[in-house]
Design a protein around this motif. Structure first.
Motif, PDB file in Angstrom:
ATOM      1  N   ASP A 114      -7.397   2.546   2.371  1.00  0.00           N
ATOM      2  CA  ASP A 114      -7.717   1.154   2.023  1.00  0.00           C
ATOM      3  C   ASP A 114      -6.633   0.174   2.446  1.00  0.00           C
ATOM      4  O   ASP A 114      -6.918  -0.950   2.834  1.00  0.00           O
ATOM      5  N   THR A 115      -5.375   0.578   2.317  1.00  0.00           N
ATOM      6  CA  THR A 115      -4.290  -0.354   2.605  1.00  0.00           C
ATOM      7  C   THR A 115      -4.156  -0.619   4.093  1.00  0.00           C
ATOM      8  O   THR A 115      -3.887  -1.745   4.505  1.00  0.00           O
ATOM      9  N   TYR A 116      -4.354   0.395   4.901  1.00  0.00           N
ATOM     10  CA  TYR A 116      -3.962   0.262   6.309  1.00  0.00           C
ATOM     11  C   TYR A 116      -5.094   0.337   7.327  1.00  0.00           C
ATOM     12  O   TYR A 116      -4.930  -0.111   8.450  1.00  0.00           O
ATOM     13  N   GLY A 142       4.452  -1.914  -2.541  1.00  0.00           N
ATOM     14  CA  GLY A 142       3.212  -2.460  -1.993  1.00  0.00           C
ATOM     15  C   GLY A 142       2.830  -3.709  -2.756  1.00  0.00           C
ATOM     16  O   GLY A 142       3.670  -4.356  -3.367  1.00  0.00           O
ATOM     17  N   THR A 143       1.556  -4.045  -2.724  1.00  0.00           N
ATOM     18  CA  THR A 143       1.135  -5.261  -3.417  1.00  0.00           C
ATOM     19  C   THR A 143       0.934  -5.006  -4.913  1.00  0.00           C
ATOM     20  O   THR A 143       0.963  -5.926  -5.695  1.00  0.00           O
ATOM     21  N   THR A 144       0.752  -3.745  -5.293  1.00  0.00           N
ATOM     22  CA  THR A 144       0.648  -3.441  -6.714  1.00  0.00           C
ATOM     23  C   THR A 144       2.028  -3.057  -7.229  1.00  0.00           C
ATOM     24  O   THR A 144       2.978  -2.958  -6.478  1.00  0.00           O
ATOM     25  N   ARG A 190      -5.764   5.227  -1.216  1.00  0.00           N
ATOM     26  CA  ARG A 190      -4.931   4.032  -1.052  1.00  0.00           C
ATOM     27  C   ARG A 190      -4.437   3.934   0.397  1.00  0.00           C
ATOM     28  O   ARG A 190      -4.322   2.841   0.957  1.00  0.00           O
ATOM     29  N   LYS A 245      -9.386  -2.573   7.400  1.00  0.00           N
ATOM     30  CA  LYS A 245      -9.565  -4.012   7.593  1.00  0.00           C
ATOM     31  C   LYS A 245     -10.542  -4.286   8.737  1.00  0.00           C
ATOM     32  O   LYS A 245     -11.335  -5.223   8.663  1.00  0.00           O
ATOM     33  N   GLY A 287      -0.207  -5.861   7.736  1.00  0.00           N
ATOM     34  CA  GLY A 287       0.100  -6.756   6.618  1.00  0.00           C
ATOM     35  C   GLY A 287       0.946  -7.947   7.036  1.00  0.00           C
ATOM     36  O   GLY A 287       1.271  -8.796   6.222  1.00  0.00           O
ATOM     37  N   LYS A 326       4.544   3.040  -3.072  1.00  0.00           N
ATOM     38  CA  LYS A 326       3.790   3.981  -2.250  1.00  0.00           C
ATOM     39  C   LYS A 326       4.750   4.990  -1.641  1.00  0.00           C
ATOM     40  O   LYS A 326       5.751   4.611  -1.053  1.00  0.00           O
TER      41      LYS A 326
END
Ligand code: 7RM
Length: 652
Positions: free
Chosen positions: A491-493, A272-274, A488, A496, A505, A278
Motif C-alpha cells: 500500500d505504501t509504495y 512513516g506517516t503513521t 503496508r 499509487k 513519497g 516501518k
C-alpha cells in the motif's frame, strides 16, 4: 479539461529560478571512475547487463543463474547466487594486497584515535562472529545493535553479516521505548550495546538506558556490552556479557555463511506517516551490488582516497556509505564519534586537516549549521586535500550549495547532491562527478540503470514541470519488504499507479535539461489559491537572504486562499529580530518567487524541531502554526524545542 490544463492543475508550480551551472574540470574527468558519457546509454540499453557487470566485480561463492525476476512489488536479483557481504567487505581485501591498508581511522569525541587496517577488521570480525555463535546466534536470527559511533559498531554489523544473522541497528540517540519497540517488532534475540557514548562532552549511558527497554523485550536472550569508557552499569549475570571478555575466548576464524542472494541482510526502521515505524528489509546480493557500484562511481573512490561520510551507522546512509559500499570497495575511511561543535565549531575541519580527507559526504542541515557558525571556522584549516563533496538527506538550498562549494570545496571540488531513501538502499539520483554539469539545488539525473519519472496523480508522465517522483524500473538495492507487514509494503509504495511503479513519497520537478529537482515530501506542499508551492522553494528564498540561516515553512489554513505560508526562521548570530526585518524578509521572498509566496507570518526561533537525523519535522510546525496540540514528538532530537516554539507562537 484539456490535458495540458489538467497537468497544470496537478503539478507543482516551480517559480524559483536557478541559473548557475558547474561543469566538471577536464582534470577531474580524466581521472574519474566514470569518465565516459556512454555509460548512461549502455545502462539504458541493458540495465540488467549493466548491474551484472558490477556484480562481476564482487566475489561470489556461486554465481547467479539469472540477474532479475520481477513482478511488482516482488523482486529477486542475482537469482541462485551465493554470496557473503562481510567476505566482500573484508576477507577479499586481506587476500588481495590490502591487508595492511587502513580501513577505519576512528576519532573519539574526547580526542583519542584508533586506526584499524583491513587485517585488524578481519581479525575482530571473525572473533566476534564466533562470539555471537557462542551465544546461540544462527543464520536468520535478528540482532539489535544500539551502539555509539565506535569501530565495534561496524565490527558488529559485519560479524552479523558473516554468520547470516539479520542486524537491526537502532540509532543510539533513540529512547529506550523506541529501542524496545524495534526489538519487539523484529523479535531480536540478542542486543549489542555499550556502557556509554560521548556527545558534546556528556556521556550517554546506553546500557543503563537499554536496561529500561529490556524490561519489555521478551525475545532478548543475551546482551553484549562494549566497554567504551568506564561508565557505571549493572551486569545481569547469565544474560549480559562484556565484549572484550568474549573476544579473549573467541577463535580466530569463522567460516562465512554463504547466503542466498535474496537472504535477508538487515532491517532498518524508518518513520512513516503513521506512528509505527516501518522495518525496511534489505537482502544481500543486490544490496551489495547497488552500494558497491554507487560508491565507486558517485564518490569516485580510489585506493589512496580518505573518505569521510559523517552519517551515523544508525541511519541508512551509514549502512550504505560507511559500512557496505565503501568497504566493498576497499576504501580507507574516517569515522568520528561525536558532535561537529565539540570542543569547538571547527572540529570537522580539524578532522579533515588531520587525516587528509579527500572525499567528504554530509547533510544540508550540517552545512547550514556551518554557514551559521561562519566561514572563519573552515578558513582556519587546510582543506586542500578535499577533491569531492557530497550532500544527502534533504533538498540542499542553492545558497547552502554555493557556500559548501566556496568555503569547503575551495571552488574546485565537484558536489554530488545524492537523492535516495532508506527504501532505495543506494543512491538513485545524482551527478557523476566527472561527467555531470551540476546546478546548485538539483540532484541532476538518475544513476545509470535507474529509471525515474515525474508523474501526475493519475500516472501521466510529466516531461517538464512538477509532480510526484516515481522509480519505474526495479533496481538491485531496492527494499524487499516491510518486516512482518506485506500489506503496508504494497500500500505504501506500489499501488499509487496501475503499472506497479514505486512511489517515493517525494515531489520533484524536471527542468528543460531533464534535470530533477527534488522538492521534498509531498505532504510538504502548500497550495495557495490553487498554486502548489513547495516548502523548499519558499525556504530557499528565505535562506537566500544574508540574515537568515535556516527556515522551515509550513502551510496554514487561510479562508480565502485555501492555505497561507507560516515561516519559522533562524537568524544568523548577532542579527536583531524586529518588525522591520520581518517586513524585509517578506519582501525578499516576494521578490524571489512572486506575490503568491508572501508569507503571512514569520516566527523567529534559534532552533527548529528536527529528527535525530536532522530532518525538520514540518508536521509539528504545522500543528503549532494551526494552533493544534503538537503530535508525537518522540522521534525529535530535542523534544523541548516544540514546547518553547509553541509558547513563543502563542505570545506572538
Ligand atoms: C538517504 C536518506 C529519505 C528522504 C527522501 C527525501 C529526502 C534525501 C535528498 C532528499 C532532496 C536529496 N534516507 N532526501 N536525499 N531530498 N535531495 N539529495 O536520507 O530514508 O532517511 O530519507 O530524504 O525526502 O524521500 S531517508
Amino acid at each position: 479539461m484539456p490535458d495540458s490544463a489538467q497537468h497544470d492543475a496537478q503539478t507543482i508550480h516551480v517559480l524559483l529560478e536557478e541559473g548557475r551551472a558547474f561543469k566538471p574540470s577536464a582534470a577531474f574527468t580524466a581521472q574519474a571512475n566514470a569518465a565516459d558519457k556512454d555509460i548512461y546509454e549502455r545502462a539504458e540499453k541493458d540495465p540488467e547487463g549493466f548491474w551484472a557487470s558490477f556484480a562481476e566485480e564482487l566475489d561470489w561463492h556461486k554465481k547467479w543463474d539469472k540477474v532479475l525476476e520481477w513482478e511488482s512489488p516482488d523482486a529477486k536479483w542475482f537469482v541462485g547466487g551465493k554470496i557473503n557481504a562481510c567476505y566482500n567487505c573484508v576477507d577479499r581485501h586481506v587476500q588481495n594486497g590490502k591487508r595492511n591498508k587502513a580501513a577505519l581511522i576512528w576519532e573519539g569525541e574526547p580526542g583519542e584515535k584508533r586506526t584499524l587496517t583491513y587485517w585488524d577488521v578481519y581479525r575482530e570480525v571473525n572473533k566476534f562472529a564466533n562470539a555471537l555463535k557462542g551465544l546461540g546466534i544462527k543464520k536468520g536470527d535478528r540482532v539489535a545493535i544500539y551502539l555509539p559511533m565506535v569501530p565495534e559498531l561496524i565490527i558488529s554489523v559485519l560479524a552479523c553479516a558473516r554468520i547470516g544473522a539479520v542486524h537491526s541497528v537502532v540509532f543510539a540517540g533513540f529512547s529506550p521505548e523506541a529501542l524496545a519497540e524495534r526489538i519487539n517488532d523484529a523479535e531480536a534475540k540478542l542486543l549489542i550495546t555499550a556502557d556509554g557514548g560521548f556527545r558534546r562532552g556528556m556521556i550517554i549511558p546506553l546500557k543503563h538506558d537499554a536496561d529500561f527497554a529490556l524490561i519489555n523485550t521478551p525475545s532478548i536472550e543475551s546482551v553484549v556490552i562494549v566497554k567504551r569508557g568506564d561508565f557505571p552499569l549493572r551486569v545481569k549475570e547469565g544474560r549480559d556479557h562484556w565484549y572484550h571478555r568474549l573476544m579473549q575466548e573467541a577463535d580466530n576464524y569463522c567460516e562465512p555463511e554463504w547466503m542466498d542472494s535474496e537472504d535477508m541482510l538487515y532491517i532498518l526502521y524508518t518513520s512513516g506517516t503513521t506512528g509505527k515505524p516501518k522495518g525496511i528489509v534489505h537482502t544481500t546480493g543486490g544490496y551489495l551490488v547497488g552500494t558497491y557500484a554507487t560508491s565507486k562511481l558517485v564518490f569516485d573512490l580510489k585506493p589512496e582516497d580518505v573518505f569521510w561520510c559523517t552519517a551515523d551507522v544508525g541511519w541508512v546512509t551509514g549502512h550504505s556509505y560507511l559500512v557496505y559500499g565503501p568497504m566493498a570497495n576497499g576504501a580507507t575511511q574516517v569515522i568520528y564519534e561525536g558532535a561537529p561543535d565539540w570542543p569547538d565549531r571547527d572540529r570537522f575541519w580539524q578532522i579533515v586537516e588531520n587525516n587528509g580527507v579527500t572525499v567528504f559526504y554530509t547533510a544540508p542541515t550540517a552545512i547550514r549549521a556551518f554557514m551559521r557558525w561562519g566561514e572563519d571556522e573552515p578558513d582556519r584549516h587546510d582543506l586542500s586535500t578535499l577533491r569531492l563533496l557530497g550532500s544527502v538527506g534533504e533538498p540542499i538550498n542553492p545558497e547552502a550549495w554555493m557556500w559548501y562549494h566556496k568555503h569547503i570545496g575551495g571552488e574546485k571540488c565537484p558536489i554530488v547532491d545524492t537523492w535516495w531513501q532508506t527504501e532505495t538502499g543506494a543512491i538513485m539520483i545524482t551527478p557523476l562527478p566527472g561527467l555531470t554539469t551540476t546546478k546548485p539545488g538539483s540532484a541532476t539525473r538518475p544513476f545509470p540503470g535507474i529509471k525515474a519519472e515525474i508523474r501526475t496523480d493519475s500516472g501521466e508522465v510529466v516531461e517538464q514541470g512538477g509532480g510526484y517522483l516515481a522509480l519505474t524500473r526495479p533496481w538491485p538495492s531496492m527494499l524487499r519488504g516491510i518486516y512482518g507487514d506485506p500489506e503496508r509494503f504494497r500500500d505504501t509504495y506500489w499501488t499509487k499507479w496501475k503499472d506497479g511503479a514505486y512511489f517515493t513519497g517525494d515531489g520533484a520537478k524536471r527542468d528543460a535539461d531533464g534535470y530533477f529537482w527534488v522538492l521534498g515530501r509531498v505532504d510538504d506542499v502548500i497550495n495557495i489559491a490553487g498554486h502548489r508551492l513547495s516548502t523548499m522553494e519558499v525556504e530557499s528564498a528565505f535562506v537566500d537572504h544574508p540574515d537568515v540561516v535556516e527556515t522551515a515553512v509550513v502551510g496554514v489554513a487561510d479562508e480565502i486562499k485555501g492555505q497561507a505560508i507560516a515561516a519559522f526562521v533562524t537568524l544568523r548570530e548577532g542579527v536583531e529580530m524586529d518588525d522591520r526585518l520581518e517586513e524585509r524578509l517578506k519582501e525578499h521572498v516576494v521578490r524571489k518567487i512572486g506575490a503568491i509566496a508572501r508569507p503571512r507570518q514569520i516566527l523567529f526561533s534559534a532552533e527548529l524541531p528536527k529528527t535525530r537525523s536532522g530532518k525538520i519535522m514540518r508536521r509539528l510546525l504545522r500543528d503549532i502554526a494551526s494552533g493544534r496540540v503538537p503530535g508525537d514528538t518522540s522521534t525529535l532530537a530535542d523534544p523541548t524545542v516544540v514546547e518553547k516554539l509553541k509558547r513563543r507562537y502563542e505570545e506572538d
